[in-house]
Structure formats: structure tokens, C-alpha cells
Design a protein around this motif. Sequence first.
Motif, short mmCIF file in Angstrom:
data_model
loop_
_atom_site.label_atom_id
_atom_site.label_comp_id
_atom_site.label_asym_id
_atom_site.label_seq_id
_atom_site.Cartn_x
_atom_site.Cartn_y
_atom_site.Cartn_z
N PHE A 60 0.79 -1.22 0.00
CA PHE A 60 0.00 0.00 0.00
C PHE A 60 0.83 1.28 0.00
O PHE A 60 0.27 2.36 0.05
CB PHE A 60 -1.01 -0.02 1.14
N GLY A 97 2.25 2.32 -2.54
CA GLY A 97 1.86 2.89 -3.83
C GLY A 97 0.62 3.76 -3.72
O GLY A 97 0.39 4.63 -4.56
N ALA A 98 -0.17 3.52 -2.69
CA ALA A 98 -1.39 4.32 -2.50
C ALA A 98 -1.06 5.77 -2.17
O ALA A 98 -1.91 6.64 -2.30
CB ALA A 98 -2.26 3.71 -1.40
N TYR A 111 0.85 7.68 -3.88
CA TYR A 111 0.78 8.43 -5.13
C TYR A 111 -0.68 8.73 -5.48
O TYR A 111 -1.00 9.83 -5.93
CB TYR A 111 1.44 7.64 -6.26
N VAL A 112 -1.53 7.77 -5.26
CA VAL A 112 -2.97 7.97 -5.50
C VAL A 112 -3.51 9.00 -4.52
O VAL A 112 -4.32 9.85 -4.88
CB VAL A 112 -3.73 6.63 -5.37
N SER A 160 -7.74 6.14 -1.34
CA SER A 160 -6.48 5.89 -2.05
C SER A 160 -6.11 4.42 -2.00
O SER A 160 -5.70 3.84 -3.01
CB SER A 160 -5.36 6.72 -1.43
N ARG A 161 -6.28 3.79 -0.85
CA ARG A 161 -6.01 2.35 -0.74
C ARG A 161 -6.98 1.55 -1.61
O ARG A 161 -6.59 0.59 -2.26
CB ARG A 161 -6.13 1.89 0.71
N TRP A 188 -5.96 1.94 -5.21
CA TRP A 188 -4.71 1.25 -5.47
C TRP A 188 -4.92 -0.26 -5.63
O TRP A 188 -4.43 -0.86 -6.58
CB TRP A 188 -3.69 1.54 -4.37
#
Length: 136
Positions: free
Chosen positions: A58, A60-61, A63-64, A110-111, A114
Motif C-alpha cells: 500500500f 503505492g497508495a 501516489y494515489v 487511495s487504498r 490502489w
Amino acid sequence: MKFLKGTKLYSILTGTCPVCQEESMYKEKNPFKLSKVYEMHEHCSHCGTKYKIEPSFFYGAMYVSYAVGVAFAVAAFIIAHYFLGGGLLTSFFAIVGTLIVFMPIIMRLSRNIWINFFLSYDKDAVAKAKRQNQDL
């Protein structure tokens, strides 16, 4: 919102398992219980999907989260500046207040976004998991 079931949008907005969409991924449904905002189940109890696909999945989340935060900030600016007629300072405080108040929702959204990049809905996921458990 049942009419959206089977779509990524349903899973993103409800925080349900992206594969079967039968249960929440989160242990606590209320995102404003800040001590539990990140607590997730390890697996879906219906289809067996593992949510943390790999360690640090997570991250990467984040960036979201940036993109979702910008969307919330732009919405706050437009509402404060154009609809309510506030000046730039008022709009600035509206943006800051919006980002603080909606922080838990932004984190969860966001999670959800992702994980939905990597997993897709499967209407037969629950049946497949049951068959697989019977074979064991």
C-alpha cells in the motif's frame, strides 16, 4: 448502490473486497476512528483474497493519495471561492480545513483505488473458494 455491484467503482466507494465485493476490507468501517483507520483484514472471509499482496504493497497508495488530495483541494477552492464568494485567504483556509477533515477518507479511498488497479471483480470467486476448500 447495489446497482453498481460488480464494478470497480462499487469496490472503491464501499471499501469492499475487489474480487467478490461481499465484505469490507477494513476491520473498522468508520474511517474517523483514527487509531483504526489503517487496520485491514488479512484475507477476505468469502473468497480468500489476500489484501496485502506483498510487503509494503500500500505504499503505492501514497501516489494515489496525492491525486485524490488535489481533487478534494480543487473542489474546496471552487466551492469557497466561486460559490461562496470568499477571497484567496478564505479559500486557502477552506482547502486546509477540507484536507484535514477528509484525511481519513482520502487515505481509505487511495487504498481502495490502489488495490483495484491490481485485482478485478469475479462473480464466481466465492463459489471457487468454496470448491477449493472442499477439495482440501
